[in-house]
Design an enzyme around this catalytic site. Structure first.
Site, PDB file in Angstrom:
ATOM      1  N   PHE A  85      24.767  61.210  27.827  1.00 49.83           N
ATOM      2  CA  PHE A  85      24.401  62.111  28.925  1.00 49.83           C
ATOM      3  C   PHE A  85      24.235  63.532  28.378  1.00 49.83           C
ATOM      4  O   PHE A  85      25.212  64.137  27.933  1.00 49.83           O
ATOM      5  CB  PHE A  85      25.467  62.059  30.028  1.00 49.83           C
ATOM      6  CG  PHE A  85      25.905  60.655  30.293  1.00 49.83           C
ATOM      7  CD1 PHE A  85      27.187  60.237  29.968  1.00 49.83           C
ATOM      8  CD2 PHE A  85      25.006  59.715  30.754  1.00 49.83           C
ATOM      9  CE1 PHE A  85      27.572  58.922  30.139  1.00 49.83           C
ATOM     10  CE2 PHE A  85      25.378  58.397  30.928  1.00 49.83           C
ATOM     11  CZ  PHE A  85      26.667  58.000  30.632  1.00 49.83           C
ATOM     12  N   ASP A  98      24.469  66.828  28.210  1.00 50.52           N
ATOM     13  CA  ASP A  98      25.128  67.937  28.913  1.00 50.52           C
ATOM     14  C   ASP A  98      25.329  69.083  27.937  1.00 50.52           C
ATOM     15  O   ASP A  98      24.609  69.194  26.944  1.00 50.52           O
ATOM     16  CB  ASP A  98      26.472  67.427  29.443  1.00 50.52           C
ATOM     17  CG  ASP A  98      27.448  67.256  28.284  1.00 50.52           C
ATOM     18  OD1 ASP A  98      28.612  67.584  28.449  1.00 50.52           O
ATOM     19  OD2 ASP A  98      27.013  66.825  27.215  1.00 50.52           O
TER      20      ASP A  98
HETATM   21  N1  LIG Z   1      28.140  63.722  28.365  1.00 45.82           N
HETATM   22  C1  LIG Z   1      29.104  63.797  29.278  1.00 45.82           C
HETATM   23  N2  LIG Z   1      29.137  64.869  30.084  1.00 45.82           N
HETATM   24  C2  LIG Z   1      30.126  64.915  31.013  1.00 45.82           C
HETATM   25  C3  LIG Z   1      31.115  63.923  31.142  1.00 45.82           C
HETATM   26  C4  LIG Z   1      31.951  64.344  32.200  1.00 45.82           C
HETATM   27  C5  LIG Z   1      33.191  63.665  32.715  1.00 45.82           C
HETATM   28  N3  LIG Z   1      33.082  62.240  32.692  1.00 45.82           N
HETATM   29  C6  LIG Z   1      34.332  61.554  32.903  1.00 45.82           C
HETATM   30  C7  LIG Z   1      34.094  60.156  33.245  1.00 45.82           C
HETATM   31  C8  LIG Z   1      34.353  59.352  32.213  1.00 45.82           C
HETATM   32  C9  LIG Z   1      34.833  60.120  31.071  1.00 45.82           C
HETATM   33  O1  LIG Z   1      35.990  59.491  30.577  1.00 45.82           O
HETATM   34  C10 LIG Z   1      35.127  61.494  31.609  1.00 45.82           C
HETATM   35  O2  LIG Z   1      36.503  61.590  31.875  1.00 45.82           O
HETATM   36  C11 LIG Z   1      31.455  65.547  32.673  1.00 45.82           C
HETATM   37  N4  LIG Z   1      30.372  65.853  31.932  1.00 45.82           N
HETATM   38  C12 LIG Z   1      29.526  67.028  31.963  1.00 45.82           C
HETATM   39  O3  LIG Z   1      30.161  68.006  31.134  1.00 45.82           O
HETATM   40  C13 LIG Z   1      29.992  69.301  31.727  1.00 45.82           C
HETATM   41  C14 LIG Z   1      31.339  69.725  32.233  1.00 45.82           C
HETATM   42  O4  LIG Z   1      32.100  70.074  31.103  1.00 45.82           O
HETATM   43  P1  LIG Z   1      33.459  70.893  31.412  1.00 45.82           P
HETATM   44  O5  LIG Z   1      33.011  72.191  32.111  1.00 45.82           O
HETATM   45  O6  LIG Z   1      34.082  71.141  30.050  1.00 45.82           O
HETATM   46  O7  LIG Z   1      34.316  70.043  32.300  1.00 45.82           O
HETATM   47  C15 LIG Z   1      29.031  69.117  32.889  1.00 45.82           C
HETATM   48  O8  LIG Z   1      27.703  69.187  32.408  1.00 45.82           O
HETATM   49  C16 LIG Z   1      29.348  67.683  33.307  1.00 45.82           C
HETATM   50  O9  LIG Z   1      28.260  67.097  34.001  1.00 45.82           O
HETATM   51  C17 LIG Z   1      31.066  62.810  30.275  1.00 45.82           C
HETATM   52  O10 LIG Z   1      31.892  61.878  30.309  1.00 45.82           O
HETATM   53  N5  LIG Z   1      30.036  62.807  29.361  1.00 45.82           N
END
Ligand SMILES: Nc1nc2c(c(CN[C@H]3C=C[C@H](O)[C@@H]3O)cn2[C@@H]2O[C@H](COP(=O)(O)O)[C@@H](O)[C@H]2O)c(=O)[nH]1
Length: 379
Positions: free
Chosen positions: A280, A282
């Site tokens: 994803f 991000d």
């Molecule tokens: N690539 C990727 N991006 C993710 C996540 C997650 C949370 N997923 C949960 C579900 C299963 C996992 O185990 C995680 O616990 C949020 N984001 C993105 O990050 C940014 C927020 O960052 P910060 O402000 O530091 O919290 C925001 O763009 C958000 O959309 C992910 O997993 N992968």
């Protein structure tokens, strides 16, 4: 020879030449419709195109090989799996329709949590005796709104949300959660717009609940991503790079991935082609991949990121960071598969693991390169 026989010979969907199959079918006089092609999102193909045409972001192949070994080792040690999704204290536990709509609402608003100032000035939500920031601030705000009755059954209120007091409701959700000193959540107006748009679409086309979208995709993760981006414009995450349209579909993909992980591949999370979902794109994973030595930035880009200067949404640097990160995780996945052919790890679990690891490093105060700063609703 039918498509099934070809696939029975160990050919994956990607390897089957469906045009040849149709030609064979016609030459053998086998009637019937042309061979049904598996749905594709195009995200991985576009990521490879971006990687091939990037000048400010590069992959370090040696770093990627080394990272593959350490990521694999840590995932084994932690026995990391889809079960970890529900272990997070804020994630919903019920395996039912209310959780489907919870995840839909969550990933509708799952973007851009960073604040202009220092991390101390970040939007934060107090819930269950803890202060939550970033992604977890959103999940906490929704959980708190449910506890306080601000939002009752998700979909049953969608129409009233979008038709009536959305403005008040949305600011209430985010106000009720915010700590006294917290600044407002970034892009609150955009979040309200996304809610309103999704509410109308869900009510008009899908009987007010996202389970109807899952049913329409008939067990295909790629088809569900395509259905989401075709019907919900605020999830249609595509941009222009070198005069070519490139797709990331980050929130549509993470929505499908969250369903798959939450329901552990069953029921509303059952997708026969879940491996078509990519990492994803991000702002956290590029940061982690750089820290792991997988990604390298050009000096101007690295200096810009380190100085915490913003990068405009759609800028070539941003597209390169997002596209090369998707491709990098794909190469990580392939390297892990090469090193351990007996196992099966998809891009989702690698991504989830990298995100959670990034947050652990941050919580321990580890100084990684700053994440890039682009204000947008896409991630
Ligand atoms: N690539 C990727 N991006 C993710 C996540 C997650 C949370 N997923 C949960 C579900 C299963 C996992 O185990 C995680 O616990 C949020 N984001 C993105 O990050 C940014 C927020 O960052 P910060 O402000 O530091 O919290 C925001 O763009 C958000 O959309 C992910 O997993 N992968």
């Amino acid at each position: 020879m039918g498509q099934l026989q070809l696939i029975a010979h160990g050919m994956s969907d990607d390897e089957v030449d469906f045009d040849l199959l149709d030609l064979l079918r016609k030459s053998l006089g086998i009637d019937g419709n042309s061979t049904p092609r598996p749905a594709k999102t195009g995200v991985l193909e576009d990521a490879e195109y971006i990687y091939d045409n990037s000048t400010d972001v590069a992959l370090d192949m040696r770093g990627t090989k080394t990272a593959a070994s350490s990521v694999w080792k840590l995932i084994q040690e932690k026995q990391y799996s889809t079960r970890d999704w529900s272990k997070h204290e804020l994630h919903p536990k019920a395996k039912d329709e209310s959780t489907v709509d919870f995840i839909f609402l969550m990933d509708l608003l799952n973007f851009c949590f960073w604040s202009d100032g220092t991390s101390a000035e970040q939007y934060a939500v107090e819930y269950r005796g803890k202060t939550w920031t970033g992604y977890w601030s959103l999940v906490a705000a929704i959980q708190r709104a449910l506890d306080e009755g601000t939002i009752r059954r998700m979909y049953s209120r969608w129409w009233r949300l979008t038709g009536g007091g959305l403005q008040e409701h949305q600011s209430q959700v985010h106000r009720s959660g915010a700590t006294a000193s917290s600044p407002p959540i970034p892009l609150l107006g955009d979040r309200m717009y996304c809610l309103r748009e999704a509410g109308y679409v869900l009510q008009d086309r899908f009987d007010g609940t996202f389970t109807a979208c899952i049913e329409q995709s008939q067990g295909s993760a790629a088809a569900l991503v395509n259905l989401i981006v075709d019907n919900f414009p605020c999830m249609d995450d595509r941009h222009t790079f070198e005069d070519t349209t490139v797709r990331f579909h980050k929130r549509a993909q993470i929505l499908v991935a969250d369903l798959w992980a939450c329901f552990e591949g069953e029921h509303y999370g059952s997708f026969h082609d879940i491996d078509r979902i990519t990492m994803f794109a991000d702002y956290r994973i590029p940061q982690m991949l750089h820290s792991l030595g997988c990604l390298q930035y050009s000096p101007p880009l690295e200096s810009h990121v380190r100085q915490r200067k913003t990068i405009e949404s759609g800028h070539s640097w941003e597209i390169q960071l997002r596209g090369c990160s998707i491709w990098c995780v794909e190469l990580l996945r392939r390297e892990i598969q090469r090193q351990h052919p007996e196992t099966h790890l998809n891009a989702i679990l690698i991504d989830f693991f990298l995100y959670d690891s990034m947050k652990e490093l941050e919580a321990k105060g580890h100084e990684c390169i700053a994440h890039h700063r682009t204000r947008s609703i896409w991630y």
